[in-house]
Design a protein around this motif. Structure first.
Motif, PDB file in Angstrom:
ATOM      1  N   GLN A  23       5.641   2.812  24.745  1.00 32.51           N
ATOM      2  CA  GLN A  23       5.257   3.586  23.571  1.00 32.51           C
ATOM      3  C   GLN A  23       3.877   4.185  23.773  1.00 32.51           C
ATOM      4  O   GLN A  23       2.945   3.490  24.192  1.00 32.51           O
ATOM      5  CB  GLN A  23       5.279   2.723  22.306  1.00 32.51           C
ATOM      6  CG  GLN A  23       5.089   3.520  21.032  1.00 32.51           C
ATOM      7  CD  GLN A  23       5.442   2.730  19.800  1.00 32.51           C
ATOM      8  OE1 GLN A  23       5.312   1.508  19.757  1.00 32.51           O
ATOM      9  NE2 GLN A  23       5.892   3.410  18.759  1.00 32.51           N
TER      10      GLN A  23
ATOM     11  N   PRO B 287       0.878   6.416  21.690  1.00 37.99           N
ATOM     12  CA  PRO B 287       0.482   6.682  20.302  1.00 37.99           C
ATOM     13  C   PRO B 287       1.062   7.986  19.777  1.00 37.99           C
ATOM     14  O   PRO B 287       0.995   9.025  20.437  1.00 37.99           O
ATOM     15  CB  PRO B 287      -1.046   6.745  20.381  1.00 37.99           C
ATOM     16  CG  PRO B 287      -1.382   5.856  21.524  1.00 37.99           C
ATOM     17  CD  PRO B 287      -0.272   6.063  22.532  1.00 37.99           C
ATOM     18  N   GLY B 288       1.668   7.911  18.591  1.00 34.79           N
ATOM     19  CA  GLY B 288       2.239   9.087  17.964  1.00 34.79           C
ATOM     20  C   GLY B 288       3.630   9.437  18.440  1.00 34.79           C
ATOM     21  O   GLY B 288       4.225  10.399  17.965  1.00 34.79           O
ATOM     22  N   LYS B 289       4.158   8.650  19.386  1.00 32.41           N
ATOM     23  CA  LYS B 289       5.501   8.929  19.905  1.00 32.41           C
ATOM     24  C   LYS B 289       6.422   7.740  19.631  1.00 32.41           C
ATOM     25  O   LYS B 289       5.980   6.610  19.413  1.00 32.41           O
ATOM     26  CB  LYS B 289       5.436   9.172  21.424  1.00 32.41           C
ATOM     27  CG  LYS B 289       4.646  10.401  21.838  1.00 32.41           C
ATOM     28  CD  LYS B 289       5.391  11.659  21.575  1.00 32.41           C
ATOM     29  CE  LYS B 289       4.679  12.886  22.117  1.00 32.41           C
ATOM     30  NZ  LYS B 289       4.774  12.984  23.573  1.00 32.41           N
TER      31      LYS B 289
END
Length: 122
Positions: free
Chosen positions: A38, A40-42
């Motif tokens: 992961q 950030p933001g995805k």
């Protein structure tokens, strides 16, 4: 059971890391497992998966040939060996048991377990 990933770090491109994922009390060989990343933001994205009995392993295209997934039943641990790391490999890595034949995680009531951050600099 919540699976707990560790072993991440900050490395230079070309380096290697081995990420262990401890699943206490789990019979590793009787389940299918997946590694996810992961940013950030995805959304959390698939990286690798392993079928039962340490069977077939599959990798997404960007890591194929560089990453290897394997398990150690006595240690209740699944590993992700990451070689020739590149900056695009940067992210928080999680593992989980998955529904065999899919990428669907089978999460405990508390959700995803501990992830581990991998940062690769050029």
């Amino acid at each position: 059971v919540q699976a707990m990933a560790s072993g991440g770090g900050s490395v230079q491109a070309g380096a290697s890391l081995r990420l262990p994922c401890l699943a206490p009390g789990s019979d590793i060989s009787s389940n299918c497992w997946g590694w996810f990343r992961q940013i950030p933001g995805k959304e959390r994205a698939e990286v690798a998966r392993m079928f039962k009995n340490y069977g077939i392993t599959e990798y997404v295209g960007s890591v194929r040939g560089r990453f290897t997934m394997f398990g150690h039943n006595a240690k209740s641990t699944v590993y992700l060996q990451m070689n020739e790391l590149v900056p695009a490999d940067t992210g928080m890595y999680f593992c989980a048991s998955i529904r065999c034949g899919t990428w669907s995680p089978l999460l405990a009531s508390r959700g995803w377990g501990q992830g581990t951050q991998v940062t690769v600099s050029s």
